[in-house]
Write a protein that holds these residues in place. Structure first.
Motif, PDB file in Angstrom:
ATOM      1  N   PRO A 196       0.810  -1.220   0.000  1.00 28.55           N
ATOM      2  CA  PRO A 196       0.000   0.000   0.000  1.00 28.55           C
ATOM      3  C   PRO A 196       0.845   1.272   0.000  1.00 28.55           C
ATOM      4  CG  PRO A 196       0.050  -0.975   2.193  1.00 28.55           C
ATOM      5  CD  PRO A 196       0.858  -1.880   1.314  1.00 28.55           C
ATOM      6  N   VAL A 197       0.297   2.312  -0.600  1.00 35.86           N
ATOM      7  CA  VAL A 197       0.925   3.640  -0.553  1.00 35.86           C
ATOM      8  C   VAL A 197      -0.148   4.653  -0.161  1.00 35.86           C
ATOM      9  CG1 VAL A 197       2.149   5.452  -1.829  1.00 35.86           C
ATOM     10  CG2 VAL A 197       2.602   3.055  -2.360  1.00 35.86           C
ATOM     11  N   LEU A 198       0.160   5.503   0.817  1.00 33.42           N
ATOM     12  CA  LEU A 198      -0.729   6.590   1.208  1.00 33.42           C
ATOM     13  C   LEU A 198      -0.198   7.888   0.603  1.00 33.42           C
ATOM     14  CD1 LEU A 198      -1.145   5.821   5.052  1.00 33.42           C
ATOM     15  CD2 LEU A 198      -2.278   4.730   3.089  1.00 33.42           C
ATOM     16  N   VAL A 199      -1.070   8.610  -0.080  1.00 31.54           N
ATOM     17  CA  VAL A 199      -0.653   9.864  -0.726  1.00 31.54           C
ATOM     18  C   VAL A 199      -1.422  11.019  -0.085  1.00 31.54           C
ATOM     19  CG1 VAL A 199      -0.368  11.090  -2.908  1.00 31.54           C
ATOM     20  CG2 VAL A 199      -0.381   8.589  -2.892  1.00 31.54           C
ATOM     21  N   ALA A 200      -0.681  11.968   0.478  1.00 27.68           N
ATOM     22  CA  ALA A 200      -1.321  13.100   1.161  1.00 27.68           C
ATOM     23  C   ALA A 200      -1.268  14.342   0.293  1.00 27.68           C
ATOM     24  CB  ALA A 200      -0.610  13.375   2.489  1.00 27.68           C
ATOM     25  N   GLY A 201      -2.380  15.059   0.251  1.00 26.87           N
ATOM     26  CA  GLY A 201      -2.425  16.337  -0.451  1.00 26.87           C
ATOM     27  C   GLY A 201      -2.526  17.483   0.532  1.00 26.87           C
ATOM     28  N   ARG A 202      -2.859  18.647  -0.003  1.00 27.17           N
ATOM     29  CA  ARG A 202      -2.902  19.824   0.856  1.00 27.17           C
ATOM     30  C   ARG A 202      -3.930  19.682   1.976  1.00 27.17           C
ATOM     31  NH1 ARG A 202      -3.950  25.886   0.260  1.00 27.17           N
ATOM     32  NH2 ARG A 202      -5.164  25.536  -1.604  1.00 27.17           N
ATOM     33  N   GLY A 203      -5.007  18.945   1.688  1.00 26.60           N
ATOM     34  CA  GLY A 203      -6.044  18.755   2.699  1.00 26.60           C
ATOM     35  C   GLY A 203      -5.630  17.813   3.814  1.00 26.60           C
ATOM     36  N   ALA A 204      -4.409  17.295   3.755  1.00 26.85           N
ATOM     37  CA  ALA A 204      -3.946  16.395   4.818  1.00 26.85           C
ATOM     38  C   ALA A 204      -2.677  16.946   5.476  1.00 26.85           C
ATOM     39  CB  ALA A 204      -3.676  15.004   4.236  1.00 26.85           C
ATOM     40  N   ARG A 205      -2.412  18.222   5.249  1.00 24.84           N
ATOM     41  CA  ARG A 205      -1.161  18.748   5.809  1.00 24.84           C
ATOM     42  C   ARG A 205      -1.161  18.754   7.333  1.00 24.84           C
ATOM     43  NH1 ARG A 205       0.637  24.282   3.284  1.00 24.84           N
ATOM     44  NH2 ARG A 205      -1.497  24.780   3.907  1.00 24.84           N
ATOM     45  N   HIS A 206      -2.349  18.695   7.930  1.00 27.26           N
ATOM     46  CA  HIS A 206      -2.426  18.684   9.398  1.00 27.26           C
ATOM     47  C   HIS A 206      -2.381  17.260   9.951  1.00 27.26           C
ATOM     48  CE1 HIS A 206      -6.339  17.721   7.885  1.00 27.26           C
ATOM     49  NE2 HIS A 206      -6.758  17.382   9.084  1.00 27.26           N
ATOM     50  N   ALA A 207      -2.233  16.260   9.094  1.00 31.90           N
ATOM     51  CA  ALA A 207      -2.468  14.874   9.515  1.00 31.90           C
ATOM     52  C   ALA A 207      -1.201  14.017   9.498  1.00 31.90           C
ATOM     53  CB  ALA A 207      -3.550  14.245   8.632  1.00 31.90           C
ATOM     54  N   ARG A 208      -0.035  14.647   9.578  1.00 29.63           N
ATOM     55  CA  ARG A 208       1.215  13.889   9.463  1.00 29.63           C
ATOM     56  C   ARG A 208       1.262  12.707  10.444  1.00 29.63           C
ATOM     57  NH1 ARG A 208       7.176  13.998   8.907  1.00 29.63           N
ATOM     58  NH2 ARG A 208       7.930  13.117  10.838  1.00 29.63           N
ATOM     59  N   GLU A 209       1.068  12.975  11.725  1.00 22.76           N
ATOM     60  CA  GLU A 209       1.272  11.906  12.715  1.00 22.76           C
ATOM     61  C   GLU A 209       0.259  10.783  12.512  1.00 22.76           C
ATOM     62  OE1 GLU A 209       3.993  11.784  14.212  1.00 22.76           O
ATOM     63  OE2 GLU A 209       4.472  13.806  13.510  1.00 22.76           O
ATOM     64  N   GLU A 210      -0.992  11.152  12.267  1.00 22.89           N
ATOM     65  CA  GLU A 210      -2.032  10.126  12.087  1.00 22.89           C
ATOM     66  C   GLU A 210      -1.743   9.282  10.846  1.00 22.89           C
ATOM     67  OE1 GLU A 210      -2.522  13.284  12.642  1.00 22.89           O
ATOM     68  OE2 GLU A 210      -3.845  13.508  14.387  1.00 22.89           O
ATOM     69  N   LEU A 211      -1.292   9.928   9.779  1.00 24.97           N
ATOM     70  CA  LEU A 211      -1.021   9.171   8.544  1.00 24.97           C
ATOM     71  C   LEU A 211       0.201   8.277   8.713  1.00 24.97           C
ATOM     72  CD1 LEU A 211      -1.822  11.906   5.891  1.00 24.97           C
ATOM     73  CD2 LEU A 211      -3.031   9.743   6.232  1.00 24.97           C
ATOM     74  N   LEU A 212       1.210   8.776   9.409  1.00 23.67           N
ATOM     75  CA  LEU A 212       2.388   7.919   9.617  1.00 23.67           C
ATOM     76  C   LEU A 212       2.030   6.721  10.491  1.00 23.67           C
ATOM     77  CD1 LEU A 212       5.315  10.499   9.983  1.00 23.67           C
ATOM     78  CD2 LEU A 212       4.877   8.907   8.092  1.00 23.67           C
ATOM     79  N   ARG A 213       1.149   6.924  11.467  1.00 20.17           N
ATOM     80  CA  ARG A 213       0.731   5.782  12.306  1.00 20.17           C
ATOM     81  C   ARG A 213      -0.079   4.776  11.497  1.00 20.17           C
ATOM     82  NH1 ARG A 213       0.319   9.190  16.818  1.00 20.17           N
ATOM     83  NH2 ARG A 213      -1.932   9.411  16.654  1.00 20.17           N
ATOM     84  N   LEU A 214      -0.941   5.303  10.633  1.00 17.40           N
ATOM     85  CA  LEU A 214      -1.709   4.384   9.787  1.00 17.40           C
ATOM     86  C   LEU A 214      -0.769   3.626   8.836  1.00 17.40           C
ATOM     87  CD1 LEU A 214      -4.352   3.223   8.673  1.00 17.40           C
ATOM     88  CD2 LEU A 214      -4.514   5.234   7.170  1.00 17.40           C
ATOM     89  N   ALA A 215       0.185   4.350   8.293  1.00 24.21           N
ATOM     90  CA  ALA A 215       1.144   3.704   7.379  1.00 24.21           C
ATOM     91  C   ALA A 215       1.928   2.628   8.128  1.00 24.21           C
ATOM     92  CB  ALA A 215       2.084   4.747   6.780  1.00 24.21           C
ATOM     93  N   ASP A 216       2.312   2.923   9.372  1.00 16.97           N
ATOM     94  CA  ASP A 216       2.996   1.914  10.181  1.00 16.97           C
ATOM     95  C   ASP A 216       2.103   0.689  10.381  1.00 16.97           C
ATOM     96  OD1 ASP A 216       5.228   3.474  10.500  1.00 16.97           O
ATOM     97  OD2 ASP A 216       4.719   4.179  12.514  1.00 16.97           O
ATOM     98  N   ALA A 217       0.829   0.964  10.608  1.00 13.44           N
ATOM     99  CA  ALA A 217      -0.086  -0.126  10.946  1.00 13.44           C
ATOM    100  C   ALA A 217      -0.396  -1.039   9.771  1.00 13.44           C
ATOM    101  CB  ALA A 217      -1.384   0.455  11.518  1.00 13.44           C
ATOM    102  N   CYS A 218      -0.166  -0.560   8.554  1.00 16.21           N
ATOM    103  CA  CYS A 218      -0.472  -1.424   7.399  1.00 16.21           C
ATOM    104  C   CYS A 218       0.750  -1.637   6.507  1.00 16.21           C
ATOM    105  CB  CYS A 218      -1.644  -0.852   6.595  1.00 16.21           C
ATOM    106  SG  CYS A 218      -1.298   0.727   5.839  1.00 16.21           S
TER     107      CYS A 218
END
Ligand SMILES: Cc1ncc(C[n+]2csc(CCOP(=O)(O)OP(=O)(O)O)c2C)c(N)n1
Length: 560
Positions: A196-218
């Motif tokens: 899997p690859v998670l791609v963040a755009g401008r609407g996710a600039r506030h979500a770094r920690e949550e996205l990295l945790r999700l990426a870790d989890a999968c």
């Protein structure tokens, strides 16, 4: 209090701190009222510049910015910048004086103009409720992420405003939460993913920690669209920017993904290379606060309406619930790797290749420099080494644009300002000015082509007047290079090539420090400037070699 004063004061009370514009008779009072109530005002030299300064300021500060304009021609001059802001959903409020007398030379249908380019429009035309309407316009800009053109009819501005209710700065409403069913579906998709690859755009600039945790989890790799560059800095699993700008390794790892999830990201033709970065069997999901954004650019297998941070956190928890051995997302076993049952994309060999190859500057190339020109990659790598890490980079449009975008590193997601939703040339310098004011502790870098630089040259004066410690790098190929490299079938190119222009002399004429760079040694001028007081901007007229189009341009033409 007059209507014009009530508008300015109300906006300052709501928290507006920065306005840009060109003042004429119709917006003089409202601008002065804003300033008197505590906002800072920057006088640009052209409304086109002012519009993009306001856009960039909003993007890099997270605040609502204000653009103030003279009636009619002030607005028409600003239209390209307003269009860019509207397409990017920048929270920006345009105070446009409006001449409604049909005999006025300034009369045009301003509401229609705003609507035509995707901006929202309101008319502050009632002295009895102007305060309430101003508050409404501000909330529309901030909470609905709209570029709002607020027309201020001349005949109403001088009337006495009825006192409105007390103005209070109200926090933004809570972001939308995804449904439990959508979260489960997303977790299911990711749990079944091998790469899997998670791609963040401008609407996710506030979500770094949550996205990295999700990426870790999968076991996912992470990437951004260009506008969110820098978000995943420091992660060994980051591919940097996805899309046309991507390095060969980043592109190949994207293409091999079996699940791609965009968070606050349009998944448009640029970020996905016209779909070529999506493997034939890959499944695609998209998370966005706006239901209308889901599937807008390409078919998706799953769409989730929700805030990126909230959704990523919920999906990580849901993944965890599927794993018998872990009960909390923050557990070291999870944040350090992946769940027992998921292997993901996180193999040592992948990590090692990312460390070695993902940066463009580590990709070998044959140097094009010589005969009085410098290779744009050599130039940019040298600048990357010279400049302090704390920088904010703004890039104009053109063939050159991939070099500063990808060969200059940035400290985080507020280090790169990319006003390219309208693909207009000429916005880069004003972008750098707005970004510099929003991020005053960082060294501002404006990367421009000679075409874009000369289109925006009036704002060299604004750079000097504000005393910005800016490095302006002009990738000067004496051509509209993007067009030169577009038309390669032997057509005459006289319309898009120019004799050499002494852009350094133009910069010096505006009162900037200036240098011509033809070889790496010429960059001593940058070294000296960096070591000095930096009380004036430095303009580098880099005479660049461009025997062929840049990689991203060649890629883009494939999609034309
Ligand atoms: C406002 C506007 N006019 C025209 C174009 C078409 N266009 C795209 S790139 C380009 C040339 C840009 O030249 P320059 O800034 O020197 O950068 P280069 O391509 O040479 O690197 C032009 C004219 C555009 N995108 N925007």
């Amino acid at each position: 209090m007059l209507v014009s004063e009530a508008v300015g004061r109300t906006l300052a009370e709501l928290g507006v701190r920065q306005a840009f514009g060109v003042v004429g008779s119709g917006n003089f009072d409202v601008t002065n009222a804003l300033v008197a109530a505590g906002a800072r005002y920057v006088a640009a030299r052209h409304e086109g510049g002012a519009a993009t300064m306001a856009d960039a300021y909003a993007r890099m500060s997270g605040e609502v910015s204000v653009l103030t304009l003279h009636q009619g021609c002030g607005l028409t001059n600003a239209m390209t910048g307003i269009t860019e802001a509207a397409k990017s959903r920048t929270s920006m409020l345009v105070l446009a004086a409006e001449a409604n007398a049909p005999t006025s030379n300034f009369a045009v249908d301003q509401a229609a103009m705003a609507t035509a380019v995707g901006a929202s429009t309101v008319r502050l035309d009632s002295a009895s409720d102007v305060v309430t309407e101003t508050v409404r316009a501000f909330h529309l800009a901030r909470d609905e992420r709209r570029t709002v053109v607020a027309n201020l009819p001349l005949e109403v501005q001088g009337q006495a405003a009825a006192p409105g209710p007390p103005v209070e700065a109200v926090p933004s409403p809570a972001p939308p939460e995804p449904t439990a069913g959508d979260v489960d579906a997303l977790a299911e998709l990711l749990a079944g993913a091998a790469r899997p690859v998670l791609v963040a755009g401008r609407g996710a600039r506030h979500a770094r920690e949550e996205l990295l945790r999700l990426a870790d989890a999968c076991g996912a790799l992470v990437a951004t669209s260009a506008v969110a560059k820098g978000l995943f800095n420091g992660s060994p699993w980051s591919l940097d920017v996805s899309g046309g700008f991507a390095s060969p390794l980043a592109a190949s790892l994207m293409t091999d993904a079996d699940v791609i999830v965009g968070f606050g990201c349009a998944l448009n033709m640029w970020t996905m290379r016209h779909g070529r970065l999506i493997g034939p069997d890959a499944r695609v999901a998209q998370v966005d606060v706006d239901a209308a954004a889901l599937g807008r650019n390409r078919p998706i297998d799953l769409g989730v309406v929700g805030d990126s941070a909230v959704t990523a956190a919920a999906a990580a928890q849901a993944l965890l619930r599927r794993s018998p051995s872990h009960d909390h997302v923050d557990s070291p076993a999870v944040s350090g790797g992946k769940l027992d049952m998921i292997t993901g994309y996180r193999e040592d060999a992948v990590r090692e290749r990312i460390a070695r190859e993902v940066r463009w500057r580590d990709v070998p190339y044959e140097d094009w420099g010589g005969e009085g020109t410098i290779d744009p990659r050599t130039l940019t790598i040298a600048l990357d080494d010279l400049l302090p890490v704390e920088r904010v980079v703004a890039v104009d449009s053109g063939n050159f644009m991939g070099y500063p975008s990808m060969f200059l590193s940035v400290p985080d997601e507020f280090g790169f300002c990319f006003t390219q939703a309208f693909q207009s040339i000429g916005l880069g310098l004003a972008t750098a000015i707005g970004a510099a004011l929003a991020q005053p502790s960082r060294l501002p870098v404006a990367a421009l082509g000679d075409g874009g630089a000369l289109m925006a040259a009036a704002e060299f004066d604004t750079v000097r007047r504000l005393g910005l410690p800016m490095l302006i790098v002009v990738y000067d190929d004496a051509a509209y290079g993007a067009e030169v490299h577009h038309f390669t079938d032997g057509q005459p190119l006289d319309t898009v090539t120019f004799p050499d222009t002494d852009i350094a002399a133009i910069g010096a004429g505006y009162g900037l420090d200036a240098a011509v760079v033809r070889t790496p040694d010429d960059l001593d001028a940058v070294r000296r400037w960096l070591d000095g007081p930096r009380d004036r901007a430095l303009l580098v007229d880099a005479k660049v070699a461009a025997p062929r189009g840049s990689w991203w341009l060649e890629e883009a033409f494939r999609g034309h």
